[in-house]
Design a protein around this motif. Sequence first.
Motif, mmCIF file in Angstrom:
data_model
loop_
_atom_site.group_PDB
_atom_site.id
_atom_site.type_symbol
_atom_site.label_atom_id
_atom_site.label_comp_id
_atom_site.label_asym_id
_atom_site.label_seq_id
_atom_site.Cartn_x
_atom_site.Cartn_y
_atom_site.Cartn_z
ATOM 1 N N GLN A 1 0.839 -1.184 0.000
ATOM 2 C CA GLN A 1 0.000 0.000 0.000
ATOM 3 C C GLN A 1 0.884 1.246 0.000
ATOM 4 O OE1 GLN A 1 -3.195 -0.020 -0.293
ATOM 5 N NE2 GLN A 1 -3.661 2.140 0.007
ATOM 6 N N VAL A 2 0.631 2.143 -0.929
ATOM 7 C CA VAL A 2 1.407 3.376 -1.009
ATOM 8 C C VAL A 2 0.834 4.385 -0.034
ATOM 9 C CG1 VAL A 2 2.044 5.289 -2.485
ATOM 10 C CG2 VAL A 2 2.012 2.965 -3.404
ATOM 11 N N GLN A 3 1.718 5.074 0.640
ATOM 12 C CA GLN A 3 1.297 6.128 1.549
ATOM 13 C C GLN A 3 2.122 7.379 1.300
ATOM 14 O OE1 GLN A 3 1.689 5.246 5.756
ATOM 15 N NE2 GLN A 3 0.088 6.695 6.294
ATOM 16 N N LEU A 4 1.435 8.502 1.172
ATOM 17 C CA LEU A 4 2.084 9.807 1.037
ATOM 18 C C LEU A 4 1.673 10.640 2.239
ATOM 19 C CD1 LEU A 4 1.361 10.598 -2.739
ATOM 20 C CD2 LEU A 4 3.420 9.585 -1.772
ATOM 21 N N VAL A 5 2.659 11.246 2.882
ATOM 22 C CA VAL A 5 2.379 12.045 4.072
ATOM 23 C C VAL A 5 3.028 13.405 3.916
ATOM 24 C CG1 VAL A 5 2.601 12.238 6.565
ATOM 25 C CG2 VAL A 5 2.260 9.990 5.521
ATOM 26 N N GLU A 6 2.182 14.442 3.895
ATOM 27 C CA GLU A 6 2.678 15.811 3.823
ATOM 28 C C GLU A 6 2.912 16.358 5.229
ATOM 29 O OE1 GLU A 6 -0.601 15.447 0.599
ATOM 30 O OE2 GLU A 6 -0.272 14.866 2.685
ATOM 31 N N SER A 7 3.860 17.268 5.329
ATOM 32 C CA SER A 7 4.125 17.944 6.593
ATOM 33 C C SER A 7 4.757 19.293 6.293
ATOM 34 C CB SER A 7 5.036 17.109 7.492
ATOM 35 O OG SER A 7 6.289 16.910 6.871
ATOM 36 N N GLY A 8 4.846 20.115 7.322
ATOM 37 C CA GLY A 8 5.518 21.397 7.187
ATOM 38 C C GLY A 8 4.611 22.604 7.053
ATOM 39 N N GLY A 9 3.311 22.371 6.967
ATOM 40 C CA GLY A 9 2.394 23.494 6.871
ATOM 41 C C GLY A 9 2.324 24.269 8.179
ATOM 42 N N GLY A 10 1.659 25.411 8.122
ATOM 43 C CA GLY A 10 1.511 26.221 9.312
ATOM 44 C C GLY A 10 1.002 27.607 8.985
ATOM 45 N N LEU A 11 1.094 28.475 9.972
ATOM 46 C CA LEU A 11 0.662 29.863 9.847
ATOM 47 C C LEU A 11 1.890 30.745 9.705
ATOM 48 C CD1 LEU A 11 -1.480 32.128 10.040
ATOM 49 C CD2 LEU A 11 -1.207 32.012 12.534
ATOM 50 N N VAL A 12 1.890 31.600 8.694
ATOM 51 C CA VAL A 12 3.035 32.481 8.453
ATOM 52 C C VAL A 12 2.518 33.824 7.963
ATOM 53 C CG1 VAL A 12 3.320 31.678 6.070
ATOM 54 C CG2 VAL A 12 5.295 32.594 7.311
ATOM 55 N N GLN A 13 3.263 34.863 8.223
ATOM 56 C CA GLN A 13 2.891 36.187 7.738
ATOM 57 C C GLN A 13 3.263 36.336 6.269
ATOM 58 O OE1 GLN A 13 4.770 39.014 10.448
ATOM 59 N NE2 GLN A 13 2.833 39.254 11.535
ATOM 60 N N ALA A 14 2.570 37.209 5.606
ATOM 61 C CA ALA A 14 2.882 37.492 4.204
ATOM 62 C C ALA A 14 4.354 37.879 4.076
ATOM 63 C CB ALA A 14 1.988 38.606 3.679
ATOM 64 N N GLY A 15 4.986 37.350 3.043
ATOM 65 C CA GLY A 15 6.406 37.574 2.837
ATOM 66 C C GLY A 15 7.285 36.512 3.462
ATOM 67 N N GLY A 16 6.697 35.679 4.283
ATOM 68 C CA GLY A 16 7.442 34.628 4.959
ATOM 69 C C GLY A 16 7.645 33.392 4.105
ATOM 70 N N SER A 17 8.226 32.372 4.725
ATOM 71 C CA SER A 17 8.565 31.138 4.007
ATOM 72 C C SER A 17 8.124 29.916 4.804
ATOM 73 C CB SER A 17 10.079 31.053 3.782
ATOM 74 O OG SER A 17 10.554 32.120 2.998
ATOM 75 N N LEU A 18 7.868 28.867 4.066
ATOM 76 C CA LEU A 18 7.614 27.551 4.644
ATOM 77 C C LEU A 18 8.232 26.506 3.723
ATOM 78 C CD1 LEU A 18 3.838 27.686 5.698
ATOM 79 C CD2 LEU A 18 5.789 27.498 7.253
ATOM 80 N N ARG A 19 8.586 25.368 4.287
ATOM 81 C CA ARG A 19 9.030 24.240 3.464
ATOM 82 C C ARG A 19 8.140 23.044 3.770
ATOM 83 N NH1 ARG A 19 14.685 20.825 2.940
ATOM 84 N NH2 ARG A 19 13.981 19.943 4.921
ATOM 85 N N LEU A 20 7.453 22.592 2.749
ATOM 86 C CA LEU A 20 6.616 21.413 2.869
ATOM 87 C C LEU A 20 7.408 20.172 2.470
ATOM 88 C CD1 LEU A 20 3.277 22.668 1.253
ATOM 89 C CD2 LEU A 20 4.145 23.017 3.580
ATOM 90 N N SER A 21 7.052 19.060 3.087
ATOM 91 C CA SER A 21 7.660 17.771 2.739
ATOM 92 C C SER A 21 6.566 16.788 2.371
ATOM 93 C CB SER A 21 8.468 17.219 3.909
ATOM 94 O OG SER A 21 9.538 18.059 4.251
ATOM 95 N N CYS A 22 6.901 15.893 1.483
ATOM 96 C CA CYS A 22 6.004 14.796 1.097
ATOM 97 C C CYS A 22 6.822 13.520 1.201
ATOM 98 C CB CYS A 22 5.487 15.008 -0.317
ATOM 99 S SG CYS A 22 4.554 13.604 -1.003
ATOM 100 N N ALA A 23 6.525 12.713 2.188
ATOM 101 C CA ALA A 23 7.260 11.471 2.413
ATOM 102 C C ALA A 23 6.440 10.300 1.895
ATOM 103 C CB ALA A 23 7.552 11.284 3.890
ATOM 104 N N ALA A 24 7.098 9.417 1.152
ATOM 105 C CA ALA A 24 6.398 8.298 0.529
ATOM 106 C C ALA A 24 6.898 6.973 1.063
ATOM 107 C CB ALA A 24 6.591 8.343 -0.976
ATOM 108 N N SER A 25 6.008 6.016 1.075
ATOM 109 C CA SER A 25 6.373 4.657 1.459
ATOM 110 C C SER A 25 5.506 3.671 0.700
ATOM 111 C CB SER A 25 6.198 4.445 2.963
ATOM 112 O OG SER A 25 4.850 4.619 3.339
ATOM 113 N N GLY A 26 5.985 2.453 0.566
ATOM 114 C CA GLY A 26 5.177 1.394 0.002
ATOM 115 C C GLY A 26 5.426 1.057 -1.450
ATOM 116 N N ARG A 27 6.232 1.871 -2.139
ATOM 117 C CA ARG A 27 6.513 1.600 -3.528
ATOM 118 C C ARG A 27 7.792 2.328 -3.904
ATOM 119 N NH1 ARG A 27 1.935 1.763 -8.361
ATOM 120 N NH2 ARG A 27 3.278 1.007 -10.039
ATOM 121 N N THR A 28 8.378 1.942 -5.039
ATOM 122 C CA THR A 28 9.638 2.548 -5.464
ATOM 123 C C THR A 28 9.424 4.021 -5.775
ATOM 124 O OG1 THR A 28 10.337 0.440 -6.412
ATOM 125 C CG2 THR A 28 11.588 2.408 -7.034
#
Length: 124
Positions: A1-28
């Motif tokens: 079973q393939v699983q994708l899990v996003e993380s890194g979201g949040g609340l930020v002020q305009a002009g700011g930065s965030l880095r999102l991640s997408c971690a996968a498992s279950g397949r190549t």
Amino acid sequence: QVQLVESGGGLVQAGGSLRLSCAASGRTFSSADIGWFRQAPGKEREFVVAITWSGNSTYYADSVKGRFTVSRDNAKNTVYLQMNSLKPEDTALYYCAATWGSSWSVLEDEYDYWGQGTQVTVSP
């Protein structure tokens, strides 16, 4: 079973930065093209960016060009979305999606698996 899990979201002020991640498992993971999509309240889900399996090619929606950067680390089965100069209109639930059967696409239907999403909120 393939699983994708996003993380890194949040609340930020305009002009700011965030880095999102997408971690996968279950397949190549290294053979999958990955897309990021987002859905704002009351709006349809829209394409943001895609990266090919090798990481050699990337494709951005015009609305994020020059501000967002996608990358991947196949050794870690993870794709990253660096978001800079964020605007209130970037507020949305961000999803990553993977396709093994087709090349990347701006169309949701071309993707085989989806994560649950991570919320990004940009305040004025």
